[in-house]
Design a protein around this motif. Structure first.
Motif, PDB file in Angstrom:
ATOM      1  N   TYR A 118       0.812  -1.214   0.000  1.00 54.67           N
ATOM      2  CA  TYR A 118       0.000   0.000   0.000  1.00 54.67           C
ATOM      3  C   TYR A 118       0.851   1.272   0.000  1.00 54.67           C
ATOM      4  O   TYR A 118       0.335   2.351  -0.318  1.00 54.67           O
ATOM      5  CB  TYR A 118      -0.916   0.035   1.223  1.00 54.67           C
ATOM      6  N   LEU A 119       2.128   1.153   0.357  1.00 58.55           N
ATOM      7  CA  LEU A 119       2.975   2.337   0.513  1.00 58.55           C
ATOM      8  C   LEU A 119       2.944   3.288  -0.690  1.00 58.55           C
ATOM      9  O   LEU A 119       2.769   4.495  -0.507  1.00 58.55           O
ATOM     10  CB  LEU A 119       4.419   1.919   0.821  1.00 58.55           C
ATOM     11  N   PRO A 120       3.118   2.801  -1.915  1.00 59.77           N
ATOM     12  CA  PRO A 120       3.118   3.738  -3.053  1.00 59.77           C
ATOM     13  C   PRO A 120       1.731   4.245  -3.451  1.00 59.77           C
ATOM     14  O   PRO A 120       1.621   5.095  -4.335  1.00 59.77           O
ATOM     15  CB  PRO A 120       3.727   2.897  -4.190  1.00 59.77           C
ATOM     16  N   LEU A 121       0.686   3.738  -2.790  1.00 63.54           N
ATOM     17  CA  LEU A 121      -0.679   4.115  -3.149  1.00 63.54           C
ATOM     18  C   LEU A 121      -1.213   5.300  -2.358  1.00 63.54           C
ATOM     19  O   LEU A 121      -2.216   5.896  -2.732  1.00 63.54           O
ATOM     20  CB  LEU A 121      -1.632   2.921  -2.959  1.00 63.54           C
ATOM     21  N   TYR A 122      -0.532   5.649  -1.254  1.00 63.96           N
ATOM     22  CA  TYR A 122      -1.007   6.761  -0.435  1.00 63.96           C
ATOM     23  C   TYR A 122      -0.751   8.088  -1.134  1.00 63.96           C
ATOM     24  O   TYR A 122       0.290   8.269  -1.789  1.00 63.96           O
ATOM     25  CB  TYR A 122      -0.297   6.790   0.917  1.00 63.96           C
ATOM     26  N   ASN A 123      -1.691   9.033  -0.962  1.00 66.25           N
ATOM     27  CA  ASN A 123      -1.392  10.382  -1.431  1.00 66.25           C
ATOM     28  C   ASN A 123      -0.547  11.075  -0.365  1.00 66.25           C
ATOM     29  O   ASN A 123      -0.249  10.485   0.680  1.00 66.25           O
ATOM     30  CB  ASN A 123      -2.674  11.162  -1.755  1.00 66.25           C
ATOM     31  N   GLU A 124      -0.162  12.309  -0.614  1.00 62.85           N
ATOM     32  CA  GLU A 124       0.766  13.006   0.284  1.00 62.85           C
ATOM     33  C   GLU A 124       0.220  13.133   1.703  1.00 62.85           C
ATOM     34  O   GLU A 124       0.959  12.980   2.677  1.00 62.85           O
ATOM     35  CB  GLU A 124       1.066  14.401  -0.279  1.00 62.85           C
ATOM     36  N   THR A 125      -1.076  13.388   1.806  1.00 65.47           N
ATOM     37  CA  THR A 125      -1.680  13.532   3.139  1.00 65.47           C
ATOM     38  C   THR A 125      -1.776  12.191   3.849  1.00 65.47           C
ATOM     39  O   THR A 125      -1.418  12.066   5.029  1.00 65.47           O
ATOM     40  CB  THR A 125      -3.089  14.150   3.023  1.00 65.47           C
ATOM     41  N   GLN A 126      -2.237  11.158   3.145  1.00 66.47           N
ATOM     42  CA  GLN A 126      -2.383   9.834   3.748  1.00 66.47           C
ATOM     43  C   GLN A 126      -1.044   9.275   4.219  1.00 66.47           C
ATOM     44  O   GLN A 126      -0.979   8.560   5.225  1.00 66.47           O
ATOM     45  CB  GLN A 126      -3.033   8.880   2.742  1.00 66.47           C
ATOM     46  N   ASN A 131       4.300   9.015   9.885  1.00 68.48           N
ATOM     47  CA  ASN A 131       5.170   9.941  10.622  1.00 68.48           C
ATOM     48  C   ASN A 131       5.342   9.510  12.072  1.00 68.48           C
ATOM     49  O   ASN A 131       6.175  10.060  12.792  1.00 68.48           O
ATOM     50  CB  ASN A 131       4.600  11.369  10.587  1.00 68.48           C
ATOM     51  N   VAL A 132       4.535   8.544  12.500  1.00 72.10           N
ATOM     52  CA  VAL A 132       4.624   8.010  13.858  1.00 72.10           C
ATOM     53  C   VAL A 132       4.672   6.489  13.784  1.00 72.10           C
ATOM     54  O   VAL A 132       4.411   5.893  12.731  1.00 72.10           O
ATOM     55  CB  VAL A 132       3.417   8.446  14.718  1.00 72.10           C
ATOM     56  N   LYS A 133       4.982   5.853  14.900  1.00 77.15           N
ATOM     57  CA  LYS A 133       4.980   4.394  14.936  1.00 77.15           C
ATOM     58  C   LYS A 133       3.551   3.875  14.816  1.00 77.15           C
ATOM     59  O   LYS A 133       2.608   4.483  15.315  1.00 77.15           O
ATOM     60  CB  LYS A 133       5.590   3.896  16.252  1.00 77.15           C
ATOM     61  N   PRO A 134       3.378   2.744  14.147  1.00 78.87           N
ATOM     62  CA  PRO A 134       2.043   2.139  14.076  1.00 78.87           C
ATOM     63  C   PRO A 134       1.650   1.623  15.454  1.00 78.87           C
ATOM     64  O   PRO A 134       2.506   1.415  16.323  1.00 78.87           O
ATOM     65  CB  PRO A 134       2.232   0.994  13.075  1.00 78.87           C
ATOM     66  N   GLY A 135       0.349   1.408  15.658  1.00 75.59           N
ATOM     67  CA  GLY A 135      -0.122   0.983  16.973  1.00 75.59           C
ATOM     68  C   GLY A 135      -0.934  -0.292  16.946  1.00 75.59           C
ATOM     69  O   GLY A 135      -1.422  -0.726  15.898  1.00 75.59           O
ATOM     70  N   ILE A 136      -1.086  -0.895  18.123  1.00 72.43           N
ATOM     71  CA  ILE A 136      -1.958  -2.057  18.274  1.00 72.43           C
ATOM     72  C   ILE A 136      -3.413  -1.621  18.103  1.00 72.43           C
ATOM     73  O   ILE A 136      -4.232  -2.331  17.533  1.00 72.43           O
ATOM     74  CB  ILE A 136      -1.759  -2.717  19.654  1.00 72.43           C
ATOM     75  N   PHE A 154      -7.991   6.651   6.833  1.00 72.19           N
ATOM     76  CA  PHE A 154      -6.747   7.402   6.719  1.00 72.19           C
ATOM     77  C   PHE A 154      -6.908   8.830   7.246  1.00 72.19           C
ATOM     78  O   PHE A 154      -5.984   9.404   7.817  1.00 72.19           O
ATOM     79  CB  PHE A 154      -6.272   7.433   5.262  1.00 72.19           C
ATOM     80  N   GLU A 155      -8.094   9.391   7.054  1.00 74.61           N
ATOM     81  CA  GLU A 155      -8.378  10.728   7.583  1.00 74.61           C
ATOM     82  C   GLU A 155      -8.261  10.726   9.109  1.00 74.61           C
ATOM     83  O   GLU A 155      -7.681  11.647   9.703  1.00 74.61           O
ATOM     84  CB  GLU A 155      -9.786  11.156   7.169  1.00 74.61           C
ATOM     85  N   LEU A 156      -8.799   9.687   9.737  1.00 74.19           N
ATOM     86  CA  LEU A 156      -8.713   9.563  11.191  1.00 74.19           C
ATOM     87  C   LEU A 156      -7.275   9.320  11.637  1.00 74.19           C
ATOM     88  O   LEU A 156      -6.833   9.850  12.669  1.00 74.19           O
ATOM     89  CB  LEU A 156      -9.623   8.422  11.665  1.00 74.19           C
ATOM     90  N   ASP A 157      -6.536   8.518  10.873  1.00 77.12           N
ATOM     91  CA  ASP A 157      -5.127   8.260  11.199  1.00 77.12           C
ATOM     92  C   ASP A 157      -4.316   9.549  11.184  1.00 77.12           C
ATOM     93  O   ASP A 157      -3.523   9.818  12.099  1.00 77.12           O
ATOM     94  CB  ASP A 157      -4.517   7.269  10.195  1.00 77.12           C
ATOM     95  N   VAL A 158      -4.501  10.344  10.144  1.00 73.44           N
ATOM     96  CA  VAL A 158      -3.739  11.588  10.005  1.00 73.44           C
ATOM     97  C   VAL A 158      -4.166  12.600  11.074  1.00 73.44           C
ATOM     98  O   VAL A 158      -3.329  13.341  11.609  1.00 73.44           O
ATOM     99  CB  VAL A 158      -3.906  12.178   8.589  1.00 73.44           C
ATOM    100  N   GLY A 199      -5.819   2.613  -3.805  1.00 72.49           N
ATOM    101  CA  GLY A 199      -5.490   4.021  -4.032  1.00 72.49           C
ATOM    102  C   GLY A 199      -6.741   4.862  -3.928  1.00 72.49           C
ATOM    103  O   GLY A 199      -7.867   4.376  -4.104  1.00 72.49           O
ATOM    104  N   THR A 200      -6.548   6.134  -3.631  1.00 72.45           N
ATOM    105  CA  THR A 200      -7.673   7.043  -3.497  1.00 72.45           C
ATOM    106  C   THR A 200      -8.082   7.594  -4.842  1.00 72.45           C
ATOM    107  O   THR A 200      -7.246   8.074  -5.623  1.00 72.45           O
ATOM    108  CB  THR A 200      -7.301   8.220  -2.564  1.00 72.45           C
ATOM    109  N   LYS A 201      -9.372   7.514  -5.137  1.00 73.54           N
ATOM    110  CA  LYS A 201      -9.874   8.044  -6.401  1.00 73.54           C
ATOM    111  C   LYS A 201      -9.888   9.570  -6.356  1.00 73.54           C
ATOM    112  O   LYS A 201     -10.331  10.168  -5.382  1.00 73.54           O
ATOM    113  CB  LYS A 201     -11.291   7.530  -6.667  1.00 73.54           C
ATOM    114  N   LEU A 202      -9.395  10.199  -7.402  1.00 74.47           N
ATOM    115  CA  LEU A 202      -9.347  11.660  -7.464  1.00 74.47           C
ATOM    116  C   LEU A 202     -10.654  12.220  -8.012  1.00 74.47           C
ATOM    117  O   LEU A 202     -11.358  11.558  -8.750  1.00 74.47           O
ATOM    118  CB  LEU A 202      -8.173  12.090  -8.337  1.00 74.47           C
TER     119      LEU A 202
END
Length: 202
Positions: A118-126, A131-136, A154-158, A199-202
Motif C-alpha cells: 500500500y505504501l506507493p498508493l497513499y497520497n501526500e496527506t495519507q 510519521n509516527v509508529k504504528p499501533g496495536i 486514513f483521515e482519522l489516522d492523520v 489508491g484514493t480516487k481523485l
C-alpha cells in the motif's frame, strides 16, 4: 515532548504490565496453536513502520496454509480455523504485538500497520500516517474500525498524527478496552472480508 519521550515510556510500562498479566493466555493460546497449526503458533508478516521502515508484526496464527490446485492460498474465510476464529473474536490474536511494542517497532496507540504494497498508493496527506509508529489500536479503530471506508480511516489516522497527546492516548486505550470487553464492533470475520486498498480516487 510527549511524542518524543514520554509516549515511549508509557508504551514500555503498559506493554510490560499487560504482557505479564496476559502471559497465562499467551502461553495457553501458543500451546493450543502449536498443535492445531502444525507447530506454527505465530504469524510473522512484513509491515511498514515509522517513516515506512519495514518490520515484522507478530500475531497468533489464526489461519492454516491450505492451497488450491494451482498452489495459491485459499481465500481467508476458508483458511481461518475454529480456534483461530475464537481468538479473533476475543482479540487474543493481538497479544504478541506487545512484543513489537517492547522491541520498539510499534506503539500501543497509533495507525494500524497495513500492507507493504500500500505504501506507493497513499497520497501526500495519507502518507503522514507513517510519521509516527504504528499501533496495536488507534483513533480509527475506536471510531468505526473496518466499518468505515479506507479514505475515512486514513483521515482519522492523520488526524491522530496531528493531535497526539497523553490524554488522547489514554482516551483511546479506555475506548479500546471498552470495545473489547463488551465486544462492541468486534467481529472475528471483519478482517477476512476487508476490501483491498487500491489508491484514493481523485
Amino acid at each position: 515532548m510527549y511524542n518524543y519521550f514520554f509516549k515511549r515510556i508509557l508504551d514500555l510500562v503498559i506493554a510490560l504490565i499487560a504482557f505479564i498479566c496476559l502471559s497465562p493466555f499467551f502461553i495457553l493460546v501458543a500451546i493450543v496453536l502449536l498443535f492445531t497449526n502444525n507447530g506454527k503458533p505465530f504469524f510473522f508478516h512484513p509491515r511498514p513502520g515509522k517513516n515506512g521502515e519495514i518490520f515484522k508484526v507478530i500475531k497468533f496464527k489464526s489461519m492454516n496454509d491450505k492451497k488450491d490446485e494451482n498452489g495459491e492460498f485459499l481465500p481467508f474465510h476458508l483458511r481461518v480455523t475454529k480456534f483461530g476464529n475464537f481468538i479473533r473474536k476475543y482479540s487474543l490474536d493481538e497479544i504478541p504485538q506487545l512484543l513489537n511494542v517492547l522491541k520498539g517497532d510499534m506503539s500501543l496507540i497509533g495507525p494500524r500497520p497495513l500492507l507493504v504494497q500500500y505504501l506507493p498508493l497513499y497520497n501526500e496527506t495519507q502518507a503522514k500516517r507513517h510519521n509516527v509508529k504504528p499501533g496495536i489500536t488507534g483513533w480509527a479503530q475506536v471510531n468505526g474500525r473496518n466499518a468505515i471506508s479506507w479514505e475515512k480511516k486514513f483521515e482519522l489516522d492523520v488526524w491522530y498524527v496531528n493531535n497526539i497527546s497523553f490524554f488522547l492516548d489514554i482516551k483511546i486505550l479506555f475506548l479500546t478496552l471498552k470495545k473489547v470487553l463488551i465486544r462492541e464492533g468486534v467481529n472475528a470475520g471483519e478482517n477476512l472480508n476487508m476490501s483491498t486498498f487500491t489508491g484514493t480516487k481523485l
